[in-house]
Design a protein around this motif. Structure first.
Motif, PDB file in Angstrom:
ATOM      1  N   GLY A  12       8.723  11.608   9.373  1.00  0.00           N
ATOM      2  CA  GLY A  12       7.698  10.738   9.082  1.00  0.00           C
ATOM      3  C   GLY A  12       7.895  10.162   7.545  1.00  0.00           C
ATOM      4  O   GLY A  12       7.683  10.919   6.416  1.00  0.00           O
ATOM      5  N   CYS A  13       8.223   8.786   7.444  1.00  0.00           N
ATOM      6  CA  CYS A  13       8.505   8.278   6.123  1.00  0.00           C
ATOM      7  C   CYS A  13       7.637   7.250   5.618  1.00  0.00           C
ATOM      8  O   CYS A  13       7.932   6.160   5.619  1.00  0.00           O
ATOM      9  N   ARG A  15       4.297   6.873   2.474  1.00  0.00           N
ATOM     10  CA  ARG A  15       3.952   6.848   1.196  1.00  0.00           C
ATOM     11  C   ARG A  15       4.266   8.380   0.596  1.00  0.00           C
ATOM     12  O   ARG A  15       5.132   8.258  -0.516  1.00  0.00           O
ATOM     13  N   ILE A  16       3.873   9.255   1.232  1.00  0.00           N
ATOM     14  CA  ILE A  16       4.110  10.764   0.291  1.00  0.00           C
ATOM     15  C   ILE A  16       5.648  11.061   0.577  1.00  0.00           C
ATOM     16  O   ILE A  16       6.166  11.556  -0.310  1.00  0.00           O
ATOM     17  N   ALA A  36      13.661  10.947   9.538  1.00  0.00           N
ATOM     18  CA  ALA A  36      13.411  10.250  10.812  1.00  0.00           C
ATOM     19  C   ALA A  36      12.133   9.501  10.620  1.00  0.00           C
ATOM     20  O   ALA A  36      11.133  10.087  10.219  1.00  0.00           O
ATOM     21  N   SER A  37      12.095   8.312  11.175  1.00  0.00           N
ATOM     22  CA  SER A  37      10.919   7.451  11.080  1.00  0.00           C
ATOM     23  C   SER A  37      10.835   6.707  12.345  1.00  0.00           C
ATOM     24  O   SER A  37      11.843   6.138  12.751  1.00  0.00           O
ATOM     25  N   ASN A  42      12.300   0.728   8.796  1.00  0.00           N
ATOM     26  CA  ASN A  42      11.774   1.593   7.768  1.00  0.00           C
ATOM     27  C   ASN A  42      12.712   2.859   7.528  1.00  0.00           C
ATOM     28  O   ASN A  42      12.963   3.168   6.497  1.00  0.00           O
ATOM     29  N   TYR A  59      12.000  11.606  16.167  1.00  0.00           N
ATOM     30  CA  TYR A  59      11.861  12.785  15.445  1.00  0.00           C
ATOM     31  C   TYR A  59      12.757  13.907  16.250  1.00  0.00           C
ATOM     32  O   TYR A  59      13.444  14.872  15.462  1.00  0.00           O
ATOM     33  N   ALA A  74       5.602  15.029   7.078  1.00  0.00           N
ATOM     34  CA  ALA A  74       4.786  13.945   6.164  1.00  0.00           C
ATOM     35  C   ALA A  74       4.158  12.708   7.093  1.00  0.00           C
ATOM     36  O   ALA A  74       3.974  11.611   6.581  1.00  0.00           O
ATOM     37  N   THR A  76       0.696  11.739   9.658  1.00  0.00           N
ATOM     38  CA  THR A  76      -0.841  11.595   9.662  1.00  0.00           C
ATOM     39  C   THR A  76      -1.412  12.986  10.104  1.00  0.00           C
ATOM     40  O   THR A  76      -0.424  13.650  11.106  1.00  0.00           O
ATOM     41  N   HIS A  77      -2.403  13.470   9.858  1.00  0.00           N
ATOM     42  CA  HIS A  77      -3.065  14.738  10.180  1.00  0.00           C
ATOM     43  C   HIS A  77      -2.841  14.921  11.717  1.00  0.00           C
ATOM     44  O   HIS A  77      -2.741  16.166  11.986  1.00  0.00           O
ATOM     45  N   PHE A  79      -0.752  14.380  13.667  1.00  0.00           N
ATOM     46  CA  PHE A  79       0.435  15.035  14.258  1.00  0.00           C
ATOM     47  C   PHE A  79       0.906  16.111  13.715  1.00  0.00           C
ATOM     48  O   PHE A  79       1.988  16.564  14.227  1.00  0.00           O
ATOM     49  N   ALA A  99      -3.815  17.645   5.326  1.00  0.00           N
ATOM     50  CA  ALA A  99      -4.467  19.032   5.850  1.00  0.00           C
ATOM     51  C   ALA A  99      -3.487  19.596   6.815  1.00  0.00           C
ATOM     52  O   ALA A  99      -2.922  18.890   7.836  1.00  0.00           O
ATOM     53  N   TRP A 126       0.428  21.037  -2.902  1.00  0.00           N
ATOM     54  CA  TRP A 126       0.938  21.141  -3.969  1.00  0.00           C
ATOM     55  C   TRP A 126       0.374  21.507  -5.269  1.00  0.00           C
ATOM     56  O   TRP A 126       1.018  22.056  -6.082  1.00  0.00           O
ATOM     57  N   PRO A 164      -3.573   3.334   3.135  1.00  0.00           N
ATOM     58  CA  PRO A 164      -3.131   3.394   4.502  1.00  0.00           C
ATOM     59  C   PRO A 164      -4.383   3.426   5.502  1.00  0.00           C
ATOM     60  O   PRO A 164      -5.294   3.887   5.130  1.00  0.00           O
ATOM     61  N   ARG A 166      -4.585   4.924   7.979  1.00  0.00           N
ATOM     62  CA  ARG A 166      -4.882   6.373   8.387  1.00  0.00           C
ATOM     63  C   ARG A 166      -6.306   6.732   7.889  1.00  0.00           C
ATOM     64  O   ARG A 166      -6.835   7.830   8.679  1.00  0.00           O
TER      65      ARG A 166
HETATM   66  N1  NAP Z   1       0.442  15.705  -1.591  1.00  0.00           N
HETATM   67  C1  NAP Z   1      -0.069  14.556  -1.892  1.00  0.00           C
HETATM   68  O1  NAP Z   1      -0.314  14.089  -3.004  1.00  0.00           O
HETATM   69  C2  NAP Z   1      -0.077  13.740  -0.709  1.00  0.00           C
HETATM   70  C3  NAP Z   1      -0.710  12.423  -1.015  1.00  0.00           C
HETATM   71  C4  NAP Z   1      -0.726  11.460   0.092  1.00  0.00           C
HETATM   72  C5  NAP Z   1      -0.772  11.766   1.428  1.00  0.00           C
HETATM   73  N2  NAP Z   1      -0.639  13.371   1.440  1.00  0.00           N
HETATM   74  C6  NAP Z   1      -0.461  13.730   3.068  1.00  0.00           C
HETATM   75  O2  NAP Z   1       0.717  13.277   3.398  1.00  0.00           O
HETATM   76  C7  NAP Z   1       0.275  12.854   4.768  1.00  0.00           C
HETATM   77  C8  NAP Z   1       1.054  11.398   5.050  1.00  0.00           C
HETATM   78  O3  NAP Z   1       0.116  10.413   4.250  1.00  0.00           O
HETATM   79  P1  NAP Z   1       0.828   9.157   3.717  1.00  0.00           P
HETATM   80  O4  NAP Z   1      -0.416   8.630   2.758  1.00  0.00           O
HETATM   81  O5  NAP Z   1       2.009   9.228   3.433  1.00  0.00           O
HETATM   82  O6  NAP Z   1       0.569   8.487   5.145  1.00  0.00           O
HETATM   83  P2  NAP Z   1       1.034   7.003   5.855  1.00  0.00           P
HETATM   84  O7  NAP Z   1       1.939   6.486   4.785  1.00  0.00           O
HETATM   85  O8  NAP Z   1      -0.098   6.172   6.389  1.00  0.00           O
HETATM   86  O9  NAP Z   1       2.009   7.612   7.013  1.00  0.00           O
HETATM   87  C9  NAP Z   1       2.732   8.696   7.226  1.00  0.00           C
HETATM   88  C10 NAP Z   1       3.657   8.518   8.326  1.00  0.00           C
HETATM   89  O10 NAP Z   1       2.763   8.957   9.510  1.00  0.00           O
HETATM   90  C11 NAP Z   1       3.380   8.015  10.661  1.00  0.00           C
HETATM   91  N3  NAP Z   1       2.192   7.362  11.017  1.00  0.00           N
HETATM   92  C12 NAP Z   1       1.280   6.657  10.237  1.00  0.00           C
HETATM   93  N4  NAP Z   1       0.408   5.817  11.182  1.00  0.00           N
HETATM   94  C13 NAP Z   1       0.792   5.934  12.404  1.00  0.00           C
HETATM   95  C14 NAP Z   1       0.108   5.491  13.439  1.00  0.00           C
HETATM   96  N5  NAP Z   1      -0.781   4.600  13.672  1.00  0.00           N
HETATM   97  N6  NAP Z   1       0.916   5.916  14.593  1.00  0.00           N
HETATM   98  C15 NAP Z   1       1.817   6.575  14.620  1.00  0.00           C
HETATM   99  N7  NAP Z   1       2.415   7.422  13.428  1.00  0.00           N
HETATM  100  C16 NAP Z   1       1.911   6.943  12.240  1.00  0.00           C
HETATM  101  C17 NAP Z   1       4.453   7.227  10.255  1.00  0.00           C
HETATM  102  O11 NAP Z   1       5.575   7.842  10.708  1.00  0.00           O
HETATM  103  P3  NAP Z   1       6.887   7.034  11.067  1.00  0.00           P
HETATM  104  O12 NAP Z   1       7.785   6.728   9.518  1.00  0.00           O
HETATM  105  O13 NAP Z   1       7.778   7.675  11.909  1.00  0.00           O
HETATM  106  O14 NAP Z   1       6.448   5.591  11.473  1.00  0.00           O
HETATM  107  C18 NAP Z   1       4.316   7.121   8.642  1.00  0.00           C
HETATM  108  O15 NAP Z   1       5.402   7.120   8.060  1.00  0.00           O
HETATM  109  C19 NAP Z   1      -0.833  13.021   5.102  1.00  0.00           C
HETATM  110  O16 NAP Z   1      -1.091  14.521   5.605  1.00  0.00           O
HETATM  111  C20 NAP Z   1      -1.598  12.986   3.782  1.00  0.00           C
HETATM  112  O17 NAP Z   1      -2.630  14.034   3.643  1.00  0.00           O
HETATM  113  C21 NAP Z   1      -0.380  14.014   0.648  1.00  0.00           C
END
Ligand code: NAP
Length: 328
Positions: A12-13, A15-16, A36-37, A42, A59, A74, A76-77, A79, A99, A126, A164, A166
């Motif tokens: 999952g590629c 933001r984080i 893998a994305s 992307n 994946y 990385a 969404t929750h 998955f 989570a 983290w 996002p 999500r």
């Molecule tokens: N540690 C931290 O500071 C921090 C900060 C932000 C988020 N997080 C956590 O990291 C995780 C990802 O957050 P993010 O902000 O990076 O999310 P994001 O950018 O929205 O998406 C993460 C990945 O999830 C998949 N995805 C998103 N929307 C989708 C949809 N509608 N259908 C299918 N797959 C979808 C995509 O995978 P593909 O690349 O395969 O398309 C996307 O790259 C969450 O668990 C969040 O709580 C942690």
């Protein structure tokens, strides 16, 4: 693990994952080997930006690569459960974003499967590994603020238009509780432990996720933690921990790297700052280093963010939803 290098795959590629990839380069012995994305463009752009040799738009195809030691999930929750089980099935160690899951039942299955396969599994909470959090724990353990009686943990902001999608989507397990409330609950659990009673209230969005959740955790020894998370107001993202002799405040963005924390031992207006050594990156390299240490030592569970810690977090969030009489 008897290796000079540990090969990481990112599943999952979004933001984080970008921050994670950048911080991975700061850790000795860590190699970003594959990503893998589902979005091919992307995936290619990400791989080019972070110099990743193996790129996949599926994946499972990435997980079939036998050279990958550990997978960072990385997505969404919603998955996390299926992505973790699939990664473990292919014999990979797993670091799964918070989570950890959608609910405690999923978390139990993930943990049981990792144990049955004798594979490492940890939630990427983290904050647990950041220097200021560890300094806070040391100060509390020293007794300088006495017995902790009251906590206030707040995390809230109004998402920007480009946030996002999500965050508000029910099908992606959106809502403020799982995304940011998890940090406020984590603070209360780490400092005060499992609450004896939980009261909570939620404001729901038209998309049926929680826009705002207010929680009160109370303890039989008289301690109370008040936690709030919201997407409908901007808050100071602070943690205030007060005891019988003094207080500690983790200032704005308490969950992320801080250069100082505040300590008061002579009344509420009399405080000093305690500098905290923090170097480089976004701050994800501390958890990455810890995972690498665990893998080198052949551990299947972290002693800092244990399976029990993740399970208690999920069980507590389930109880918060139950007490708010919300089922989503
Ligand atoms: N540690 C931290 O500071 C921090 C900060 C932000 C988020 N997080 C956590 O990291 C995780 C990802 O957050 P993010 O902000 O990076 O999310 P994001 O950018 O929205 O998406 C993460 C990945 O999830 C998949 N995805 C998103 N929307 C989708 C949809 N509608 N259908 C299918 N797959 C979808 C995509 O995978 P593909 O690349 O395969 O398309 C996307 O790259 C969450 O668990 C969040 O709580 C942690």
């Amino acid at each position: 693990m008897n290796k000079n290098k540990i090969r990481w795959g990112i599943l999952g590629c979004g933001r984080i994952a970008r921050k994670f990839a950048a911080d991975l380069s700061l850790v000795n012995g860590a190699e970003l080997y594959a990503i893998a994305s589902h979005r091919k463009e992307n995936a290619l752009e990400f791989a080019s930006a972070y110099h990743v040799p193996f790129v996949y738009d599926d994946y499972e195809d990435m997980l079939k690569n036998e050279n990958i030691d550990v997978v960072y999930i990385a997505t969404t929750h919603n998955f996390h459960y299926e992505n973790t089980l699939l990664s473990l099935h292919y014999g990979k160690a797993v670091l799964c974003e918070k989570a950890f899951a959608e609910n405690a039942d999923q978390a139990i299955e993930m943990i049981q499967f990792a144990r049955s396969k004798k594979l490492f599994l940890m939630e990427a909470l983290w904050t647990r590994f950041l220097p200021h959090f560890i300094t806070m724990q040391e100060l509390i353990a020293s007794g300088i603020i006495g017995e902790v009686k009251t906590m206030m943990n707040a995390f809230g902001y109004i998402p920007a238009p480009d946030a996002p999608a999500r965050l508000m989507k029910k099908e992606l397990a959106g809502g403020s509780l799982l995304d940011i409330g998890v940090y406020t609950i984590f603070m209360a659990l780490q400092v005060l432990g499992k609450p004896d009673h939980i009261q909570s209230q939620m404001t729901m969005s038209p998309t049926e996720v929680d826009l705002q959740t207010a929680m009160i955790f109370s303890y039989n020894n008289g301690a109370v933690a008040q936690n709030i998370c919201t997407y409908q107001a901007n808050l100071a993202v602070e943690s205030f921990i007060s005891g019988t002799k003094g207080f500690i405040k983790l200032p704005h963005r308490f969950h992320a790297p801080l250069e100082f924390i505040e300590l008061g031992t002579h009344g509420i207006l009399n405080k000093k700052t305690i500098p905290v050594k923090y170097t480089g990156g976004f701050g994800l390299h501390f958890e990455i280093t810890h995972v690498m240490d665990c893998l080198y030592a052949g551990k299947t569970e972290s002693n800092m963010m244990s399976h029990a810690d993740s399970l208690l977090l999920m069980q507590t969030m389930d109880e918060v939803k139950k007490q708010a009489r919300v089922n989503f």
